[in-house]
Design an enzyme around this catalytic site. Structure first.
Site, PDB file in Angstrom:
ATOM      1  N   HIS A  23      -2.053  21.108  21.308  1.00 34.09           N
ATOM      2  CA  HIS A  23      -0.970  21.510  20.388  1.00 34.09           C
ATOM      3  C   HIS A  23       0.296  22.032  20.993  1.00 34.09           C
ATOM      4  CE1 HIS A  23      -2.575  25.819  20.005  1.00 34.09           C
ATOM      5  NE2 HIS A  23      -1.086  25.913  19.942  1.00 34.09           N
TER       6      HIS A  23
ATOM      7  N   ASP B  73      -8.576  20.043  20.654  1.00 35.42           N
ATOM      8  CA  ASP B  73      -7.278  20.444  21.270  1.00 35.42           C
ATOM      9  C   ASP B  73      -7.156  21.034  22.603  1.00 35.42           C
ATOM     10  OD1 ASP B  73      -4.665  21.748  20.882  1.00 35.42           O
ATOM     11  OD2 ASP B  73      -5.497  23.669  19.831  1.00 35.42           O
TER      12      ASP B  73
ATOM     13  N   SER C 171      -1.580  30.150  23.489  1.00 35.23           N
ATOM     14  CA  SER C 171      -2.334  29.160  23.342  1.00 35.23           C
ATOM     15  C   SER C 171      -2.467  28.299  24.528  1.00 35.23           C
ATOM     16  CB  SER C 171      -1.675  28.068  22.369  1.00 35.23           C
ATOM     17  OG  SER C 171      -1.705  28.590  20.979  1.00 35.23           O
TER      18      SER C 171
HETATM   19  C1  4AZ Z   1      -1.216  30.349  17.741  1.00 28.82           C
HETATM   20  O1  4AZ Z   1      -0.326  30.540  16.804  1.00 28.82           O
HETATM   21  C2  4AZ Z   1      -2.464  31.027  17.648  1.00 28.82           C
HETATM   22  N1  4AZ Z   1      -5.863  34.439  16.857  1.00 28.82           N
HETATM   23  C3  4AZ Z   1      -3.242  30.852  18.663  1.00 28.82           C
HETATM   24  C4  4AZ Z   1      -4.585  31.789  18.689  1.00 28.82           C
HETATM   25  C5  4AZ Z   1      -4.685  32.624  17.473  1.00 28.82           C
HETATM   26  C6  4AZ Z   1      -3.834  32.647  16.582  1.00 28.82           C
HETATM   27  C7  4AZ Z   1      -2.543  31.838  16.623  1.00 28.82           C
HETATM   28  C8  4AZ Z   1      -6.083  33.374  17.358  1.00 28.82           C
HETATM   29  O2  4AZ Z   1      -1.072  29.642  18.749  1.00 28.82           O
END
Ligand code: 4AZ
Length: 279
Positions: free
Chosen positions: A85, A139, A237
């Site tokens: 993503h 992902d 992420s």
């Molecule tokens: C994000 O927005 C995201 N709490 C990644 C991980 C988590 C929440 C949001 C895990 O990329």
């Protein structure tokens, strides 16, 4: 702030980001930065997790925080795993090969310290063609770098059956992401200690069928604290979740950040290895 969202966004809001950075450097939210982290984390030096890299494009995300928008984990001197993503069209504005200044940053704790560490161009990005943005299954993406990372930057991956995946075990997640869930992006790398949770915890939290993702125990890993408080968040992420010194997960999604009953969902590294035929 959206209360419920399918997270699957890296830093898609460069302007909000710039505002947060200004607030942090002005000191108004410095105490928040000082005692929270990823969410509920603590500061670490890049040398303590040399396999944690920042993904960067200043063209797309602005230069203030070295253009950071996601994390990644170095599994080879020229191979970085990240989240699919992070390579989405709505994050990058087009396919990754169109982002001419797409780089990884290594050895830089403080994103404001532009001269620390190294910036290495991404030569090519392979995005899992099976990635499904609705369920969030699959992902992950593999970045090949134009030059090798420094020696010692690579982390070993935990293969299927490794005790590092056992529920209840301690794990640590690393990143430069949001420290409060309200769009407060730190300049320094942080880490949060979490636990590997039973699949049932995420199956209950994320049964699918709605607008949120669906927890798939085969390819995903559940981690956090059932009472909330320690978690990954937006901007983390693609970054590493590490247990027993080995890579077990990549930050992927969840509902909100650090909320009780909504643990973090990670891509399960053993399943990435299986998919790629790395074993
Ligand atoms: C994000 O927005 C995201 N709490 C990644 C991980 C988590 C929440 C949001 C895990 O990329």
């Amino acid at each position: 702030m959206r209360m419920r969202r399918r997270l699957v966004r890296a830093l898609v809001r460069p302007l909000a980001l710039a505002a947060a950075v200004t607030a942090l450097s002005a000191g108004s939210t410095a105490s928040v930065a000082a005692d929270r982290a990823v969410i509920g984390g603590f500061p670490v030096d890049a040398s303590q997790s040399p396999w944690t890299v920042a993904l960067s494009s200043r063209d797309r995300f602005g230069g203030t925080r070295s253009g950071q928008f996601c994390g990644g984990a170095a599994v080879g001197r020229t191979t970085v795993l990240t989240a699919a993503h992070c390579m989405d069209r709505d994050v990058l504005g087009g396919p990754p090969e169109r982002v001419k200044d797409l780089k990884v940053i290594t050895g830089r704790t403080d994103l404001l310290a532009d001269r620390d560490g190294q910036e290495i161009a991404v030569r090519s990005a392979w995005v899992n063609p099976a990635y499904d943005g609705v369920s969030n299954i699959g992902d992950f993406a593999v970045l090949t770098l134009a030059r090798p990372l420094p020696a010692g930057s690579v982390i070993g991956m935990a293969a299927d059956g490794d005790p590092a995946y056992a529920p209840g075990g301690a794990a640590t997640v690393y990143g430069w992401g949001d420290i409060s869930g309200a769009g407060e992006y730190p300049s320094d790398l942080r880490a949060a200690r979490v636990r590997v949770l039973p699949d049932a915890s995420c199956e209950e939290a994320y049964p699918g069928g709605g607008a949120d993702g669906t927890y798939d125990a085969r390819s995903m890993l559940c981690a956090g604290e059932m009472d909330g408080g320690r978690d990954a968040c937006q901007g983390d992420s693609g970054g590493p979740l590490v247990a027993r010194g080995r890579l077990i997960g990549l930050v992927s999604w969840g509902i909100g950040c650090g909320r009780a009953g909504s643990p973090g969902v990670y891509m399960r590294v053993s399943d990435i290895m299986r998919t790629l035929g790395w074993r």
